[in-house]
Scaffold this motif. Structure first.
Motif, short mmCIF file in Angstrom:
data_model
loop_
_atom_site.label_atom_id
_atom_site.label_comp_id
_atom_site.label_asym_id
_atom_site.label_seq_id
_atom_site.Cartn_x
_atom_site.Cartn_y
_atom_site.Cartn_z
N LYS A 264 54.72 -56.16 -7.58
CA LYS A 264 54.61 -54.86 -8.08
C LYS A 264 53.63 -55.00 -9.36
O LYS A 264 52.96 -53.99 -9.39
N ILE A 265 53.68 -55.86 -10.27
CA ILE A 265 53.06 -55.75 -11.26
C ILE A 265 51.48 -56.19 -11.03
O ILE A 265 50.71 -55.26 -11.36
N GLY B 219 48.68 -53.64 -12.00
CA GLY B 219 47.83 -54.10 -12.97
C GLY B 219 48.62 -54.09 -14.36
O GLY B 219 48.93 -55.23 -14.93
N THR B 220 49.22 -53.07 -15.00
CA THR B 220 49.94 -52.91 -15.86
C THR B 220 51.00 -52.02 -15.37
O THR B 220 50.86 -50.96 -14.67
N ILE B 221 52.44 -52.10 -16.17
CA ILE B 221 53.42 -51.23 -15.76
C ILE B 221 54.58 -51.20 -16.54
O ILE B 221 54.67 -52.45 -17.11
N LYS B 222 54.86 -50.15 -17.05
CA LYS B 222 56.08 -50.29 -17.80
C LYS B 222 57.34 -50.69 -17.13
O LYS B 222 57.70 -50.53 -15.93
N VAL C 245 54.21 -54.43 -19.39
CA VAL C 245 54.12 -55.82 -18.81
C VAL C 245 52.64 -55.69 -17.86
O VAL C 245 52.04 -54.83 -17.26
N ALA C 246 51.97 -56.82 -18.08
CA ALA C 246 50.65 -57.28 -17.27
C ALA C 246 50.66 -58.62 -16.97
O ALA C 246 51.10 -59.46 -17.49
N PRO C 247 50.12 -58.92 -15.89
CA PRO C 247 49.94 -60.34 -15.39
C PRO C 247 49.08 -61.25 -16.12
O PRO C 247 48.06 -60.66 -16.52
N LEU C 248 49.51 -62.40 -16.52
CA LEU C 248 48.83 -63.60 -16.98
C LEU C 248 48.20 -64.41 -15.94
O LEU C 248 47.27 -65.22 -16.26
#
Length: 121
Positions: free
Chosen positions: A16-17, A21-24, A65-68
Motif C-alpha cells: 500500500k505504501i 509513495g507517501t501515505i498517512k 510514511v514513505a518507503p526507504l
C-alpha cells in the motif's frame, strides 16, 4: 544496505505504501481495518516494526510514511532468503526446482540460458 526481512503482515502495508509513495498512517490504519480486519493498534505496531527495520520513514506533521526500500530490493532479499532457507543457498537446486515445475516455452528457456550466461551462474 542490510538485508530486510519483510513478513506477510508487513508486506500488506508495504504494498500500500509503495502504491501511494507517501501515505498517512491513519489512512493505512483505516484501509487495513476495512480490507484486512485489523484494529488500528495492529497497523501502528506493524508500522513501528517497519520503521525500526528502516524499510519506511516517518515524517511529521501527520505521521506520514514513505518507503526507504523498493519493491525490487525486497523481492531480491526475499528470493535470497528463500533460496537459503529451502535450498541451503544452492542456486543450482533452486533453478532446477523452479524450471522442472514449470511448463516453459522454448523462447523462455533460451532467455533463461542467456541470463545465466550473462550472470555467470
Amino acid at each position: 544496505m542490510a538485508k530486510i526481512k519483510i513478513f506477510d503482515s508487513e508486506m500488506h502495508l508495504m504494498n500500500k505504501i509503495w502504491d501511494n509513495g507517501t501515505i498517512k498512517a491513519i489512512d493505512l490504519a483505516n484501509w487495513a481495518t476495512e480490507n484486512l480486519g485489523w484494529k488500528k493498534n495492529t497497523t501502528y505496531t506493524i508500522l513501528k516494526k517497519l520503521i525500526d527495520k528502516q524499510a519506511i520513514s516517518r515524517n511529521e506533521p501527520g505521521f506520514v510514511v514513505a518507503p526507504l526500500v523498493t519493491r525490487e530490493e525486497i523481492a531480491f532479499d526475499e528470493t535470497n532468503f528463500l533460496i537459503e532457507k529451502m535450498f541451503g543457498g544452492n542456486m543450482k537446486l533452486f533453478l532446477t526446482s523452479l524450471v522442472s515445475s514449470q511448463n516453459l516455452k522454448a523462447e523462455d528457456i533460451e532467455e533463461l540460458k542467456k541470463i545465466i550466461e550473462r550472470n555467470d551462474i
